[in-house]
Enzyme design. Structure first.
Site, short mmCIF file in Angstrom:
data_model
loop_
_atom_site.label_atom_id
_atom_site.label_comp_id
_atom_site.label_asym_id
_atom_site.label_seq_id
_atom_site.Cartn_x
_atom_site.Cartn_y
_atom_site.Cartn_z
N HIS A 172 -4.15 -4.32 -2.91
CA HIS A 172 -4.70 -4.14 -1.56
C HIS A 172 -4.92 -2.68 -1.19
O HIS A 172 -5.04 -2.37 -0.01
CB HIS A 172 -3.76 -4.82 -0.54
CG HIS A 172 -3.75 -6.31 -0.65
ND1 HIS A 172 -2.78 -7.12 -0.10
CD2 HIS A 172 -4.62 -7.16 -1.27
CE1 HIS A 172 -3.04 -8.39 -0.38
NE2 HIS A 172 -4.14 -8.44 -1.09
N VAL A 220 0.83 -1.21 0.00
CA VAL A 220 0.00 0.00 0.00
C VAL A 220 0.86 1.26 0.00
O VAL A 220 0.34 2.37 -0.01
CB VAL A 220 -1.01 -0.02 1.18
CG1 VAL A 220 -2.00 -1.16 1.02
CG2 VAL A 220 -0.31 -0.13 2.55
#
Ligand code: OAD
Length: 231
Positions: free
Chosen positions: A107, A91
């Site tokens: 994600h 991320v």
């Protein structure tokens, strides 16, 4: 001119480890001292949204103090000779900062928030942005743009498409325990060469070339192999 070979790279927390971002499984189920399911699951968010907002505010702020490492940079440099697609479970934004132009985040992304009532409505935010359960943007309450455990992974479908179109597939720094990300390998066409760089690799099928090294060293080695074998 012939088309560049399509190189599809699947990255996990291990590629950012040498930039100073801790991996998940190397920390005994804790993510920066928090139980993973408290800060990265739909249940955890429903139970204590204030904690989850605070947690991602901290992770976002920490991005200001890290830099891409040589492994991220080599992936960018490979774009000169290969058609490179990065599929990342991370991320952070280190691939983008290293210059990679085609990055798919499975994600989610720390530097985005999204509307609570519309998952397709996202906003870019800075490393110093702080949100709470009361924060509103354009009238919408927001949440971190993170795919929590127990939630669907909307980018999985496009990621499988990329995996299926790979001429060469590379996995870097992932324990291959979180699904569906770990299943991407199964979408790679038969006969396509697969490389896996990780100092402590998870289980992979026969035929995968494992490079048991840290990302920076392993990527330097792999770049040489790729240039010699496929150009
Ligand atoms: P993991 O923490 O599960 O695995 C990290 C992998 O990186 C391990 O296989 C390590 O051996 C390897 N590693 C450690 N140092 C390395 C280095 N210097 N170079 C290369 N590899 C190294 O992380 P992920 O597989 O990415 O989900 O975890 C998958 C998902 O689980 C994450 O995306 C996150 C987490 O819960 C969400 O946040 C939704």
């Amino acid at each position: 001119m012939t088309a560049k070979p399509r190189l599809v790279i699947s990255t996990g927390a291990g590629i950012s480890a040498e930039s100073g971002i801790r991996t998940f499984r190397d920390a005994d189920g804790l993510w920066e001292e928090y139980p993973v399911m408290d800060v990265a699951s739909a249940d955890g968010f429903a139970r204590n949204p204030a904690l989850v907002h605070r947690f991602y505010n901290e992770r976002r702020r920490a991005l200001a103090d890290v830099r891409p490492n040589r492994a991220h940079e080599i992936l960018h440099e490979l774009e000169r000779d290969f058609d490179v697609y990065v599929i990342t479970q991370n991320v952070d934004d280190l691939h983008e900062r290293a210059g990679s132009t085609k990055v798919l985040h499975l994600h989610g992304e720390l530097l985005k928030v999204r509307a609570l009532d519309d998952e397709n409505l996202t906003w870019a935010v800075g490393t110093d942005t702080e949100t709470t359960p009361e924060t509103r943007i354009d009238g919408h309450r927001v949440r971190p743009h993170i795919v929590f455990f127990q939630e669907a992974v909307p980018m999985f479908e496009p990621a499988t498409q990329l995996a299926a179109e790979a001429d060469i597939f590379v996995i870097i720094g992932t324990s291959l325990v979180v699904y569906p990300a770990a299943a991407l390998l199964h979408y790679v066409r038969r006969g396509v060469p697969v490389y896996y760089i990780d100092p402590n690799p998870g289980e992979v099928p026969d035929g995968v070339t494992v490079i048991r090294k840290k990302a920076t060293e392993g990527m330097a080695e792999l770049a040489e192999i790729l240039r010699h074998k496929y150009l």
